[in-house]
Design a protein around this motif. Structure first.
Motif, PDB file in Angstrom:
ATOM      1  N   ALA A  78       0.816  -1.218   0.000  1.00  0.00           N
ATOM      2  CA  ALA A  78       0.000   0.000   0.000  1.00  0.00           C
ATOM      3  C   ALA A  78       0.847   1.264   0.000  1.00  0.00           C
ATOM      4  CB  ALA A  78      -0.938  -0.010   1.210  1.00  0.00           C
ATOM      5  N   ASP A  79       2.036   1.221   0.609  1.00  0.00           N
ATOM      6  CA  ASP A  79       2.890   2.400   0.674  1.00  0.00           C
ATOM      7  C   ASP A  79       3.656   2.646  -0.621  1.00  0.00           C
ATOM      8  OD1 ASP A  79       2.167   2.952   3.312  1.00  0.00           O
ATOM      9  OD2 ASP A  79       3.702   1.587   4.101  1.00  0.00           O
ATOM     10  N   ASN A  80       3.887   1.590  -1.383  1.00  0.00           N
ATOM     11  CA  ASN A  80       4.624   1.728  -2.639  1.00  0.00           C
ATOM     12  C   ASN A  80       4.145   0.655  -3.612  1.00  0.00           C
ATOM     13  OD1 ASN A  80       6.558   2.726  -4.491  1.00  0.00           O
ATOM     14  ND2 ASN A  80       8.004   1.142  -3.872  1.00  0.00           N
ATOM     15  N   PRO A  81       2.914   0.787  -4.112  1.00  0.00           N
ATOM     16  CA  PRO A  81       2.406  -0.233  -5.039  1.00  0.00           C
ATOM     17  C   PRO A  81       3.220  -0.260  -6.321  1.00  0.00           C
ATOM     18  CG  PRO A  81       0.967   1.696  -5.015  1.00  0.00           C
ATOM     19  CD  PRO A  81       1.970   1.888  -3.920  1.00  0.00           C
ATOM     20  N   LEU A  82       3.492  -1.453  -6.802  1.00  0.00           N
ATOM     21  CA  LEU A  82       4.227  -1.627  -8.046  1.00  0.00           C
ATOM     22  C   LEU A  82       3.241  -2.033  -9.132  1.00  0.00           C
ATOM     23  CD1 LEU A  82       7.299  -3.612  -6.649  1.00  0.00           C
ATOM     24  CD2 LEU A  82       6.922  -1.135  -6.739  1.00  0.00           C
ATOM     25  N   ARG A  83       3.551  -1.696 -10.375  1.00  0.00           N
ATOM     26  CA  ARG A  83       2.586  -1.935 -11.445  1.00  0.00           C
ATOM     27  C   ARG A  83       2.454  -3.417 -11.749  1.00  0.00           C
ATOM     28  NH1 ARG A  83       3.617   0.196 -17.426  1.00  0.00           N
ATOM     29  NH2 ARG A  83       4.297  -1.958 -17.730  1.00  0.00           N
ATOM     30  N   ALA A  84       1.241  -3.899 -11.748  1.00  0.00           N
ATOM     31  CA  ALA A  84       0.977  -5.293 -12.101  1.00  0.00           C
ATOM     32  C   ALA A  84       0.898  -5.403 -13.619  1.00  0.00           C
ATOM     33  CB  ALA A  84      -0.320  -5.762 -11.460  1.00  0.00           C
ATOM     34  N   SER A  85       1.894  -6.046 -14.218  1.00  0.00           N
ATOM     35  CA  SER A  85       1.988  -6.118 -15.677  1.00  0.00           C
ATOM     36  C   SER A  85       1.739  -7.508 -16.243  1.00  0.00           C
ATOM     37  CB  SER A  85       3.379  -5.646 -16.126  1.00  0.00           C
ATOM     38  OG  SER A  85       3.637  -4.328 -15.693  1.00  0.00           O
TER      39      SER A  85
ATOM     40  N   VAL B 274       2.106   3.686 -12.897  1.00  0.00           N
ATOM     41  CA  VAL B 274       1.993   3.049 -11.595  1.00  0.00           C
ATOM     42  C   VAL B 274       0.887   3.756 -10.824  1.00  0.00           C
ATOM     43  CG1 VAL B 274       3.216   2.595  -9.417  1.00  0.00           C
ATOM     44  CG2 VAL B 274       4.440   2.437 -11.597  1.00  0.00           C
ATOM     45  N   ASP B 275       0.189   3.032  -9.968  1.00  0.00           N
ATOM     46  CA  ASP B 275      -0.854   3.654  -9.144  1.00  0.00           C
ATOM     47  C   ASP B 275      -0.247   4.716  -8.231  1.00  0.00           C
ATOM     48  OD1 ASP B 275      -2.798   2.054 -10.245  1.00  0.00           O
ATOM     49  OD2 ASP B 275      -2.768   0.574  -8.615  1.00  0.00           O
ATOM     50  N   PRO B 276      -0.988   5.814  -7.997  1.00  0.00           N
ATOM     51  CA  PRO B 276      -0.468   6.878  -7.123  1.00  0.00           C
ATOM     52  C   PRO B 276      -0.560   6.491  -5.652  1.00  0.00           C
ATOM     53  CG  PRO B 276      -2.681   7.425  -7.856  1.00  0.00           C
ATOM     54  CD  PRO B 276      -2.295   6.159  -8.573  1.00  0.00           C
ATOM     55  N   VAL B 277       0.255   7.146  -4.832  1.00  0.00           N
ATOM     56  CA  VAL B 277       0.161   7.021  -3.379  1.00  0.00           C
ATOM     57  C   VAL B 277       0.153   8.426  -2.790  1.00  0.00           C
ATOM     58  CG1 VAL B 277       1.324   4.787  -3.267  1.00  0.00           C
ATOM     59  CG2 VAL B 277       2.678   6.857  -3.090  1.00  0.00           C
TER      60      VAL B 277
END
Length: 507
Positions: free
Chosen positions: A109-116, A381-384
């Protein structure tokens, strides 16, 4: 005997993988950073030097913010060396323990990585949403530790992998140089080239992939001279590849690779299998060892390792209002010119273009208009926190070539991506008096700071491949194909190519 065994908890393996993947997403390896900085200092091509400076600036920003270096946070590739005295204390398999670590890393949740990753690679190609499963290679070795090499391999560089079975007398060096000459810039140089020779087809690929994770030592070889035939071949390839003039991002320059790896294995007398695997400017990998005392963690690099990059390479660049852009204005843009984009642009990449084509074939209207718009090839990548969007660097534009006529026919003015376009696509761009612009691959965090608003406008089910509308302020891009069809990816390398020393004997 039991007292000679080392028990490693399954949870410690999972946590090590989780932490390792988070680490490689945010920090360049120290050895690569050192060689990239050296390349930046000696680069003479203004376009290539600017590209490297953007990569270095973005890299430091990513390290400070603990956010991904690149929006393509890669496919997880794990090399596990399991000591024969190690007992994995878990009811789960090693693969399950590793994949749980991947899942936790990419859903952090603090640093989501892109699911590719997509499952069912042939048909449905549905996103797994957590980037599992990893590609795992396991070796049983003597010892009392579990060594994990944790890597994240981006699609742009992986797509440029090459393989051939040469005749035994054919030159490996000539084949490799010929292949690199045709790779284009989609693999995001400056990076590395790894070559595996021998074994069977899969073994050649495997040893090439594993060699990418070895320490970068080309500077040492150059300083002291090669000490064996393999090092001599590596040095030859390094010199000949850089002499091609491809340069950073394919813009033309002195450095295309910072190192070349060569690994070999015994093979059949009738065969000479050769694999070539490029590594991009992200170059993400870390080596961690578990000894039963708990999870293993990588040491965060010293932020003083990054250079101070003075000045603003975009000073004096032309500002462009995307909301009022016309073909007449684009006609004045010159190939190689730096622009600062302001206003609204659409995004869209592979899956979005495929869906647009399907809708067009069915006679269905698109849920957005392409007329007089600019489209950015990106999957962010999703924002945080307070971020509008996460790291959002460009994807390889070449994959969108089959759709270019379709979108230009609908009134699209320009496209933003990375790497070169094909000759037919360049001709279509010129025919429509359109343009193609590039942002720097490997500078995803830096690029994202120019994005001030972001909203999904269509195809939300595609996840990171949905169509967004971005509002940007002073987003730096370079004119790669102007409205007359001049291409910097053709002109740049031509200007910077130079002779290279060739051996008298084939190797």
């Amino acid at each position: 005997m039991t007292r000679d065994l080392v028990f490693i908890r399954g949870e410690d393996i999972t946590e090590t993988v989780r932490a390792g993947l988070q680490f490689v997403a945010c920090y360049h390896p120290a050895d690569y950073l050192e060689h990239l900085i050296a390349a930046w200092h000696r680069e003479e091509s203004p376009a290539a030097k600017n590209a490297i400076s953007q990569i270095l600036t973005s890299s430091r920003m990513a390290a400070l913010g603990r956010r991904p270096i690149c929006q393509d946070t890669g496919m997880a590739v794990i090399f596990a060396k399991v000591g024969q005295q190690v007992v994995i204390d878990s009811a789960h398999s090693l693969a399950d323990l590793i994949n749980e670590g991947v899942r936790r890393a990419y859903l952090d949740a603090d640093n989501p990585l892109r699911a590719s990753l997509v499952s069912d690679a042939i048909f449905a190609r549905k996103n797994t949403r957590d980037n599992t499963p990893a590609v795992i290679h396991v070796d049983l070795v003597p010892g009392r530790t579990l060594d994990l090499t944790i890597a994240a391999k981006g699609g742009g560089s992986e797509n440029k992998t090459r393989f051939a079975v040469l005749n035994p007398e054919q030159s490996v060096a000539d084949w490799v140089v010929d292949q690199v000459r045709t790779l284009g810039a989609g693999w995001c140089p400056p990076g590395m080239i790894s070559v595996g020779v021998g074994g069977s087809s899969e073994k050649a690929m495997l040893i090439a992939k594993e060699a990418l994770n070895e320490p970068i030592d080309m500077g040492e070889i150059i300083a002291r001279g090669p000490q064996d035939e393999t090092e001599a071949l590596r040095l030859e390839l390094y010199q000949r590849i850089n002499a091609l003039g491809i340069g950073a991002q394919g813009l033309g320059g002195l450095t295309t690779v910072v190192d070349v790896k060569v690994s070999s294995f015994p093979t059949h007398a009738a065969s000479k299998p050769v694999a070539l695997i490029p590594q991009c400017a992200a170059n993400r990998h870390v080596h961690l060892a578990l000894d039963g005392s708990g999870p293993a963690y990588a040491e965060v690099p010293d932020l003083n390792a990054w250079p101070e990059i003075a000045g603003d390479d975009t000073a004096g660049a032309r500002r462009v209002d995307l909301d009022r852009l016309t073909r007449e204005e684009m006609a004045s843009w010159k190939v190689g010119e730096t622009l600062l984009l302001n206003g609204r642009m659409l995004t869209g990449r592979d899956a979005a273009h495929a869906r647009m084509k399907k809708m067009q074939g069915l006679g269905e209207p698109l849920p957005f208009s392409l007329k007089d718009r600019v489209i950015y090839y990106v999957g962010p990548v999703d924002p945080v926190g307070a971020e509008v969007v996460g790291p959002a660097g460009p994807t390889t534009a070449t994959r969108m070539d089959p759709y270019t006529d379709m979108v230009l026919d609908q009134g699209l003015l320009s496209m933003v991506g990375k790497a070169e376009r094909g000759e037919a696509t360049i001709a279509a761009i010129a025919r429509h008096h359109a343009t193609y612009l590039i942002a720097v691959g490997g500078a995803a965090f830096l690029v994202s700071k120019a994005i001030r608003e972001a909203r999904v406008v269509a195809f939300a089910d595609l996840g990171m491949e949905a169509v967004y509308e971005f509002t940007v302020r002073d987003m730096p891009v370079l004119v790669a194909v102007d409205s007359e069809g001049n291409s910097i990816h053709r002109l740049g390398p031509q200007a910077w190519a130079r002779p290279a020393m060739r051996p008298s004997a084939k190797v």
